[in-house]
Design a protein around this motif. Structure first.
Motif, PDB file in Angstrom:
ATOM      1  N   ARG A   1       0.847  -1.198   0.000  1.00 17.11           N
ATOM      2  CA  ARG A   1       0.000   0.000   0.000  1.00 17.11           C
ATOM      3  C   ARG A   1       0.878   1.241   0.000  1.00 17.11           C
ATOM      4  N   TYR A   2       0.386   2.263  -0.681  1.00 15.69           N
ATOM      5  CA  TYR A   2       1.105   3.516  -0.817  1.00 15.69           C
ATOM      6  C   TYR A   2       0.107   4.658  -0.651  1.00 15.69           C
TER       7      TYR A   2
ATOM      8  N   GLU B   1      -4.613   5.477   1.626  1.00 16.87           N
ATOM      9  CA  GLU B   1      -3.762   4.475   0.997  1.00 16.87           C
ATOM     10  C   GLU B   1      -4.520   3.645  -0.023  1.00 16.87           C
TER      11      GLU B   1
ATOM     12  N   THR C   1      -0.808  -0.922  -4.470  1.00 17.79           N
ATOM     13  CA  THR C   1       0.128  -0.475  -5.494  1.00 17.79           C
ATOM     14  C   THR C   1       0.958  -1.643  -6.011  1.00 17.79           C
TER      15      THR C   1
ATOM     16  N   LEU D   1       4.859  -2.619  -7.288  1.00 13.73           N
ATOM     17  CA  LEU D   1       6.224  -2.147  -7.080  1.00 13.73           C
ATOM     18  C   LEU D   1       7.118  -2.490  -8.268  1.00 13.73           C
TER      19      LEU D   1
ATOM     20  N   HIS E   1       3.423  -0.930   4.143  1.00 15.82           N
ATOM     21  CA  HIS E   1       3.127   0.471   3.812  1.00 15.82           C
ATOM     22  C   HIS E   1       4.402   1.155   3.323  1.00 15.82           C
ATOM     23  N   PHE E   2       4.312   1.843   2.197  1.00 20.05           N
ATOM     24  CA  PHE E   2       5.462   2.551   1.609  1.00 20.05           C
ATOM     25  C   PHE E   2       5.252   4.035   1.631  1.00 20.05           C
TER      26      PHE E   2
END
Length: 156
Positions: free
Chosen positions: A37-38, A47, A50, A52, A155-156
């Motif tokens: 999640r981003y 959020e 996503t 990557l 989480h990013f």
């Protein structure tokens, strides 16, 4: 005619002795399922899931699992059956510093059937990272069984 009836009885007896309990028709994989999640800056930082770029993951002191794969939205990580912790090297692209993901859990052997045998279930106590790329690790479902559900959110 007697021999034909005797032959049919023998064939029926052999067919009825076939043991179907030796067949495993169930999913016995117990992986830790991860999602990414981003924060979305256009939507009050709510959020969203996503994908990557260039993900590389391998279990520390073990073989590589994923190497430079593009567009991954989640992972299935195998936990160590012989230890109460598993550690993974996690890198999103070659230009960034890698993170180390660590999972601490309790192992619980679970008998599935005579054909499938015993499967190891896991109960995750905690999960954390070195916080270079990953901002936080969230446990959404602590019990890892053969049910396919998201256990951990990065989480990013």
């Amino acid at each position: 005619m007697k021999y034909l009836i005797l032959l049919l009885c023998c064939i029926t007896a052999f067919a009825s002795c076939d043991d179907d309990t030796k067949i495993c028709d169930q999913d016995t994989r117990t992986f830790a399922n991860l999602r990414f999640r981003y924060p979305n800056p256009n939507n009050n930082n709510i959020e969203k899931d996503t994908a990557l770029p260039k993900v590389t993951v391998f279990a520390l002191n073990k073989d590589s699992l994923i190497k430079k794969r593009v567009g991954i939205t989640g992972l299935q990580l195998p936990l160590d059956l012989g230890n109460d912790t598993s550690r993974f090297y996690f890198q999103t692209d070659s230009a960034r510093v890698a993170d180390t993901l660590t999972f601490a859990y309790k192992r619980q052997p679970h008998f599935v059937s005579a054909g499938c045998g015993v499967v190891m279930y896991f109960n995750i106590d905690s999960a954390w990272s070195t916080n270079h790329i990953i901002k936080s690790v969230q446990l959404s479902v602590k019990n890892i069984t053969t049910i396919n559900e998201t256990h951990i959110i990065l989480h990013f």
